[in-house]
Design an enzyme around this catalytic site. Structure first.
Site, PDB file in Angstrom:
ATOM      1  N   HIS A   1      48.383  33.552  32.485  1.00  0.00           N
ATOM      2  CA  HIS A   1      47.931  34.875  32.061  1.00  0.00           C
ATOM      3  C   HIS A   1      46.400  34.913  31.923  1.00  0.00           C
ATOM      4  O   HIS A   1      45.727  35.771  32.502  1.00  0.00           O
ATOM      5  CB  HIS A   1      48.620  35.222  30.733  1.00  0.00           C
ATOM      6  CG  HIS A   1      48.227  36.538  30.130  1.00  0.00           C
ATOM      7  ND1 HIS A   1      49.068  37.622  30.099  1.00  0.00           N
ATOM      8  CD2 HIS A   1      47.074  36.939  29.524  1.00  0.00           C
ATOM      9  CE1 HIS A   1      48.445  38.641  29.518  1.00  0.00           C
ATOM     10  NE2 HIS A   1      47.243  38.248  29.144  1.00  0.00           N
ATOM     11  N   GLU A   2      45.855  33.962  31.176  1.00  0.00           N
ATOM     12  CA  GLU A   2      44.398  33.959  30.964  1.00  0.00           C
ATOM     13  C   GLU A   2      43.650  33.669  32.262  1.00  0.00           C
ATOM     14  O   GLU A   2      42.597  34.257  32.521  1.00  0.00           O
ATOM     15  CB  GLU A   2      44.013  32.938  29.882  1.00  0.00           C
ATOM     16  CG  GLU A   2      44.542  33.260  28.488  1.00  0.00           C
ATOM     17  CD  GLU A   2      44.140  34.634  27.958  1.00  0.00           C
ATOM     18  OE1 GLU A   2      43.059  35.136  28.337  1.00  0.00           O
ATOM     19  OE2 GLU A   2      44.915  35.222  27.179  1.00  0.00           O
TER      20      GLU A   2
ATOM     21  N   HIS B   1      43.211  36.855  34.177  1.00  0.00           N
ATOM     22  CA  HIS B   1      42.045  37.650  33.752  1.00  0.00           C
ATOM     23  C   HIS B   1      40.762  37.077  34.359  1.00  0.00           C
ATOM     24  O   HIS B   1      39.934  37.802  34.902  1.00  0.00           O
ATOM     25  CB  HIS B   1      41.871  37.590  32.227  1.00  0.00           C
ATOM     26  CG  HIS B   1      42.889  38.368  31.446  1.00  0.00           C
ATOM     27  ND1 HIS B   1      43.146  39.695  31.658  1.00  0.00           N
ATOM     28  CD2 HIS B   1      43.698  37.999  30.406  1.00  0.00           C
ATOM     29  CE1 HIS B   1      44.069  40.108  30.796  1.00  0.00           C
ATOM     30  NE2 HIS B   1      44.428  39.096  30.023  1.00  0.00           N
TER      31      HIS B   1
ATOM     32  N   ASP C   1      46.435  43.986  26.153  1.00  0.00           N
ATOM     33  CA  ASP C   1      45.661  44.355  27.349  1.00  0.00           C
ATOM     34  C   ASP C   1      46.036  45.751  27.811  1.00  0.00           C
ATOM     35  O   ASP C   1      45.171  46.559  28.150  1.00  0.00           O
ATOM     36  CB  ASP C   1      45.973  43.403  28.516  1.00  0.00           C
ATOM     37  CG  ASP C   1      45.633  41.959  28.194  1.00  0.00           C
ATOM     38  OD1 ASP C   1      44.658  41.729  27.455  1.00  0.00           O
ATOM     39  OD2 ASP C   1      46.342  41.066  28.708  1.00  0.00           O
TER      40      ASP C   1
HETATM   41 ZN    ZN Z   1      45.624  39.229  28.339  1.00  0.00          ZN
END
Ligand code: ZN
Length: 260
Positions: free
Chosen positions: A71-72, A75, A149
């Protein structure tokens, strides 16, 4: 210490805030028996103020940790790929007390007072990067990890359409009038509707269309850079935090972002 980084990380702070950060960083330096305060002490002190304390003892399953890492990385990789996104400073999967299981820190290279539409759009695509990475890597099985988010992205998209007059479909107009606080009867309703039902539907459609388009932007980047998504996420699981130079070492040479 890199004062540009300190300045970029502490916008709007007053002298007393900075004094606290310097004191905190001195304590951190003493705690690790260092002779002097270093950049890592200052950054950790800022993290404590901005992100809360590290929760290293929070037990996460290996599969949750892996998901947070993808997930990170999502980004970070989207941010690295878009010209108008704020540059990535660091990515981490160490949970902090302020809600987040991980974080991707972006630092502007200069203080900005205005944002252009391309900048807003790229920033929204970066927000979508976490969910897009999960969807890609786990074959469509998504998690609650993107809630924050998506909330921020939805809010920003609504502002683009309703407040900034940046949607060609809705024109150079603002929609919704602030309530007069004196007569505020519904504290959770921030604005008064001053537009028709038809316009309301057009706003919803437009918000949805922008969201889908920017999600796709993130998804395409991560599909094209899948090998790097894997490499960075695996390294992140090992090291838990990667700063910009460490991330760059993992990028394929031909895809490296021009220096921020
Ligand atoms: Zn996030």
């Amino acid at each position: 210490a890199d004062l540009n980084v300190i300045a970029a990380r502490t916008p709007g702070m007053v002298g007393a805030d900075l004094a606290n950060i310097v004191n905190e960083s001195a304590l951190l330096a003493v705690r690790r028996n260092a002779g002097q305060v270093q950049m890592r002490d200052l950054e950790e002190a800022i993290d404590r103020v901005m992100l809360g304390l590290e929760k290293k003892n929070r037990v996460m399953t290996a599969s949750d940790k892996e998901r947070v890492a993808y997930h990170e990385t999502g980004h970070a990789l989207v941010a690295l790929s878009l010209d108008n996104a704020v540059p990535v400073h660091r990515v981490s999967i160490i949970p902090r007390s302020v809600g987040a299981l991980g974080h991707t820190l972006q630092l502007p290279t200069e203080e900005r007072y205005l944002m252009t539409l391309p900048e807003l759009e790229d920033q929204i695509a970066v927000m979508m990067g976490g969910r897009a990475a999960e969807e890609s890597v786990y074959n469509g099985v998504i998690s609650t990890g993107a809630a924050d988010d998506l909330q921020r992205a939805s809010e920003l998209i609504r502002q683009i359409v309703m407040r900034f007059g940046m949607s060609s479909r809705l024109g150079n107009l603002t929609y919704g009038a602030p309530h007069n606080a004196q007569f505020l009867r519904f504290p959770f309703m921030p604005e008064e509707r001053n537009y028709s039902e038809k316009t309301s539907e057009a706003i919803d459609d437009e918000v949805r269309r922008i969201s889908d388009r920017l999600y796709l932007r993130a998804k395409e980047i991560l599909t094209n850079r899948r090998a790097e998504l894997e490499r960075i996420a695996r390294e992140l699981i090992q090291k838990e935090t990667l700063d910009r130079p460490q991330i760059e070492l993992l990028l394929l040479p031909e895809l490296k972002q021009s220096p921020a």
